[in-house]
Enzyme design. Structure first.
Site, mmCIF file in Angstrom:
data_model
loop_
_atom_site.group_PDB
_atom_site.id
_atom_site.type_symbol
_atom_site.label_atom_id
_atom_site.label_comp_id
_atom_site.label_asym_id
_atom_site.label_seq_id
_atom_site.Cartn_x
_atom_site.Cartn_y
_atom_site.Cartn_z
ATOM 1 N N ASP A 195 -4.755 -12.808 3.934
ATOM 2 C CA ASP A 195 -5.985 -12.165 4.395
ATOM 3 C C ASP A 195 -7.150 -12.370 3.425
ATOM 4 O O ASP A 195 -8.258 -11.891 3.683
ATOM 5 C CB ASP A 195 -5.765 -10.677 4.676
ATOM 6 N N HIS A 254 0.821 -1.219 0.000
ATOM 7 C CA HIS A 254 0.000 0.000 0.000
ATOM 8 C C HIS A 254 0.856 1.271 0.000
ATOM 9 O O HIS A 254 0.338 2.363 -0.279
ATOM 10 C CB HIS A 254 -0.921 0.029 1.217
ATOM 11 N N HIS A 280 -6.547 -6.862 -0.209
ATOM 12 C CA HIS A 280 -6.705 -5.441 -0.512
ATOM 13 C C HIS A 280 -5.919 -5.060 -1.762
ATOM 14 O O HIS A 280 -4.886 -5.652 -2.069
ATOM 15 C CB HIS A 280 -6.230 -4.593 0.675
ATOM 16 N N ASP A 310 -3.171 -10.388 -2.243
ATOM 17 C CA ASP A 310 -3.620 -9.871 -0.952
ATOM 18 C C ASP A 310 -5.073 -9.424 -1.087
ATOM 19 O O ASP A 310 -5.510 -9.008 -2.163
ATOM 20 C CB ASP A 310 -2.729 -8.692 -0.546
#
Length: 380
Positions: free
Chosen positions: A277, A149, A187, A185
């Protein structure tokens, strides 16, 4: 190009215990807040326990004979400037010097965090250099804090430095012509995408929960229409998947979207950005992958590396916040990357019901949009 390794060749794992010294605190979920009426405050999701279990399952689990261990090293500040701006790095150094700072929601740079972030970046660079120098084919950077990120100019989502982005740039600077990034991931890998958004040398693919933006630190939506700009138009592929997509839905997306795109792009290096995740039991995601799904994804990514990069594959750790199940899913994922004929470890959950009908419809609509919009997919 060198021949493919046999399934018995090890995965070279890069690790340094100094990354455990990044303390993220306690509170309500990831807020760091104590409301005053809870007797038990939970640890921040990105805590060291999750990585301790990943470390131990690789050292003592059934996959341990297939693992070769290598020490990580901290990155030097000049190395960080291949992806991040000097102004942003100065901000992080100043925050560390002043005893810490909350850089954005849920993202705390505390005493020890900067040293851990330098170790995560340097360890990932060491893993990539190991591959580039011909010392191994498959390397896994077991690192924290995570990085995907982190954008060139700002922190986001528990991330300070973009470990994968730095490794991609090292590959380009070392002679690789094209690099494909496959991010699973839960996200959106917005930081990596932002870093190469105007480049046609890097194909960034992100399969993620359809979560949209979450504020100033994460202005990107992760939507299908964020496809890159300038020379990079068409080289950012977002695959926002509905909640509960599950094993069959993810494998369908990998087969129908990721595999043909990478085949068309023809990279000479693949960076697989991984987060557990996306699992069925993660507090930060709702995508319902199980060990079987991670294992199949690993097999697909390995097959792409075998066909295009001489089996060269860098794996970079990101999220995964269920302290137990994340470790199990990592084990399965690396089994897939090794292309082992039989699972080494059974799933402690064993079964999770899924229905991929809606996910398949979404994936088909994404496929149609990308085929109509992305120029490189149209080329003969």
């Amino acid at each position: 190009m060198a021949t493919s390794p046999t399934p018995m060749d090890p995965i070279d794992v890069f690790w340094h215990e100094g990354m455990l010294k990044h303390e993220t605190g306690t509170g309500v979920f990831d807020s760091g807040m104590d409301p005053g009426f809870l007797d038990v405050l939970e640890k921040h999701p990105e805590n060291s326990d999750r990585v301790k279990n990943m470390l131990s399952i690789l050292k003592r689990g059934p996959i341990s004979p297939y693992i070769s261990w290598h020490p990580g090293t901290p990155a030097l500040v000049p190395q960080l400037l291949s992806f991040h701006t000097q102004e942003y790095i100065n901000e992080l150094i100043e925050a560390d010097r002043n005893g810490g700072k909350m850089l954005c929601t849920g993202t705390f740079l505390n005493p020890g965090s900067w040293d851990a972030a330098l170790l995560a970046a340097g360890t990932t660079l060491s893993a990539m250099k190991h591959i580039l120098d011909g010392c191994g084919k498959i390397a896994y950077a077991l690192v924290r804090p995570p990085g995907h990120h982190a954008q060139p100019t700002q922190a986001d989502g528990y991330c300070f430095l973009n470990n994968a982005g730095l490794a991609v740039q090292l590959a380009l600077d070392s002679g690789c012509q094209k690099v494909a990034v496959i991010d699973i991931d839960v996200h959106y890998g917005n930081g990596t995408a932002e870093g190469f958004y105007r480049s046609n040398k890097v194909l960034t693919i992100s399969l993620h929960m359809n979560h949209g933006t979450w504020g100033p630190s994460h202005p990107q939506n992760g939507s299908v229409d964020e496809v890159g700009e300038g020379e990079g138009f068409g080289y950012n592929m977002n695959i926002p998947l509905p909640n509960g997509t599950g094993d069959r839905g993810y494998v369908y997306a990998m087969t129908e979207l990721v595999l043909p795109a990478v085949e068309k792009f023809e990279p000479d290096m693949i960076v697989w950005v991984v987060g557990q995740d996306s699992s069925a039991f993660d507090p930060n995601g709702r995508q319902c992958l199980t060990m079987n799904g991670y294992r199949e994804i690993g097999q697909i990514v390995r097959s792409l590396a075998n066909r295009h990069t001489g089996s060269r594959l860098l794996i970079v750790q990101e999220g995964g916040y269920n302290v137990t199940y994340s470790a199990y899913c990592l084990h399965a994922m690396l089994e897939g990357a090794l292309n082992l004929s039989c699972p080494l470890l059974s799933d402690p959950i064993a079964y999770y019901p899924e229905d991929e009908v809606f996910s398949v419809k979404v994936i088909e609509s994404i496929k149609q949009y990308q085929q109509d919009t992305l120029p490189f997919l149209k080329e003969a």
